[in-house]
Design a protein around this motif. Structure first.
Motif, mmCIF file in Angstrom:
data_model
loop_
_atom_site.group_PDB
_atom_site.id
_atom_site.type_symbol
_atom_site.label_atom_id
_atom_site.label_comp_id
_atom_site.label_asym_id
_atom_site.label_seq_id
_atom_site.Cartn_x
_atom_site.Cartn_y
_atom_site.Cartn_z
ATOM 1 N N VAL A 200 -10.739 87.861 -5.593
ATOM 2 C CA VAL A 200 -11.637 87.609 -4.807
ATOM 3 C C VAL A 200 -11.745 85.953 -4.480
ATOM 4 O O VAL A 200 -12.043 85.659 -3.315
ATOM 5 C CB VAL A 200 -13.193 87.973 -5.356
ATOM 6 C CG1 VAL A 200 -14.434 87.516 -4.374
ATOM 7 C CG2 VAL A 200 -13.333 89.463 -5.609
ATOM 8 N N LEU A 201 -11.242 85.238 -5.572
ATOM 9 C CA LEU A 201 -11.240 83.654 -5.182
ATOM 10 C C LEU A 201 -10.153 83.488 -4.108
ATOM 11 O O LEU A 201 -10.409 82.681 -3.277
ATOM 12 C CB LEU A 201 -10.958 83.089 -6.424
ATOM 13 C CG LEU A 201 -10.296 81.712 -6.285
ATOM 14 C CD1 LEU A 201 -11.599 80.789 -5.902
ATOM 15 C CD2 LEU A 201 -9.823 81.034 -7.553
ATOM 16 N N ASP A 203 -9.633 85.454 -1.472
ATOM 17 C CA ASP A 203 -10.195 85.992 -0.249
ATOM 18 C C ASP A 203 -11.090 84.722 0.163
ATOM 19 O O ASP A 203 -11.415 84.548 1.147
ATOM 20 C CB ASP A 203 -10.985 87.127 -0.454
ATOM 21 C CG ASP A 203 -9.915 88.182 -0.556
ATOM 22 O OD1 ASP A 203 -8.926 88.304 -0.285
ATOM 23 O OD2 ASP A 203 -10.837 89.025 -1.198
ATOM 24 N N VAL A 204 -11.885 84.208 -0.657
ATOM 25 C CA VAL A 204 -12.791 82.961 -0.320
ATOM 26 C C VAL A 204 -11.941 81.694 0.047
ATOM 27 O O VAL A 204 -12.508 81.449 1.184
ATOM 28 C CB VAL A 204 -13.756 82.705 -1.727
ATOM 29 C CG1 VAL A 204 -14.672 81.459 -1.271
ATOM 30 C CG2 VAL A 204 -14.477 84.022 -2.024
ATOM 31 N N GLY A 208 -11.845 79.520 4.183
ATOM 32 C CA GLY A 208 -12.503 78.149 3.946
ATOM 33 C C GLY A 208 -11.392 76.895 4.571
ATOM 34 O O GLY A 208 -10.277 77.373 4.946
#
Length: 294
Positions: A200-201, A203-204, A208
């Motif tokens: 998930v990191l 994806d974040v 950004g």
């Protein structure tokens, strides 16, 4: 165009294969001759020494592992200096320091040849796809003559002026890349140890302002513990060392790069040098989390 190619490691083999696929006649040499076999199957010729390659070919490219290897091919037994002569071009794509490039350039030009340093930004997949970034410096006339080859090898070529500028640019790029890989590794481990899902990191990060191809490409395989070598860690550490030396010469403080270099050195001491440079992630994972105080 007929060209010579010296050094058939991960990068050299991919580049030489690309040249063959695009119709270049290629004569190859490698210290371990068996590495020439696949290229011969695709139409390459094999020479018995670097001297024999440069004797046969007007243009000779090299892609070697470090400064000592680059110097040995030029100055060693059956080396380039034995047959470099007027009108011959020597293009060194190895990642070395500016001083090494200058030594090679000096002897080539004294013999009447032309020299170009042309280190590349990119690893195995971009080399296979002809998507490298070429950082050339030296004899501009030679640069213009070999542009047809560079256009096959890379997606963009830069001419940076005098010999040494290509080497310096490559070291700056790899210093930044190595420092980023260390911060990325720490972030992945920190997320996991904090109870977060590292995927998930990824994806974040990709949504950004610090999204980039390296995180996108390397992240999933790092989480899986897979570090198949596209750019061996031992070479990344060599580049960090050379970049720090450049920092010493120019009085530039580089504490982040110095810390990253120490992490790559630790990874080498753990036997990870032949794996991809992303294996520095394993040095962070190897640190035991603090025990809980009951």
């Amino acid at each position: 165009m007929e060209v010579g190619f010296l050094g058939l490691g991960i990068m050299g083999k991919a580049i030489a294969m690309n040249l063959l696929r695009h119709g270049f006649k290629v004569t190859v040499w490698n210290r371990t001759l068996s590495k020439c076999d696949e290229l011969v199957e695709h139409g390459a010729s094999v020479a018995e020494s670097p001297a024999a390659v440069v004797k046969k070919c007007k243009f000779t490219f090299t892609m070697l592992s470090d400064p000592s290897a680059a110097l040995a091919v030029v100055f060693g037994k059956d080396g380039i200096v034995e047959h470099i002569s007027g009108g011959k071009g020597y293009i060194d794509m190895s990642t070395v320091d500016a001083g090494t490039s200058s030594k090679i350039s000096e002897v080539i030009t004294k013999k009447g040849g032309y020299f170009l340093e042309a280190p590349v930004s990119g690893s195995k997949k971009p080399a296979e796809d002809g998507q490298l970034v070429i950082l050339a410096a030296g004899e501009q006339a030679l640069y213009e003559e070999v542009l047809p080859a560079f256009n096959v090898i890379g997606k963009k070529s830069f001419y940076l002026g005098q010999v040494g500028n290509g080497a310096k640019m490559k070291l700056v790029v790899n210093m930044i890349m190595g420092s980023m890989m260390n911060a990325f590794s720490e972030g992945l481990v920190l997320a996991g140890r904090s109870g977060l899902d590292p995927s998930v990191l990824l994806d974040v990060l990709d949504l950004g302002g610090i999204a980039n191809p390296m995180f996108r490409l390397k992240g999933p395989t790092m989480i899986q513990g897979s570090h198949s070598p596209a750019f061996p860690l031992k070479h990344q550490q060599k580049d960090m060392r050379l970049a720090l030396s450049l920092g010493d010469e120019t009085a530039v403080s580089m504490p982040v790069a110095a810390a990253a270099n120490e992490a790559f050195k630790k990874a080498r001491s753990m036997g990870l040098g032949e794996l991809d440079f992303s294996a520095v992630y394993e040095t962070v994972k190897a640190l035991e989390p603090p025990s809980q105080i009951s």
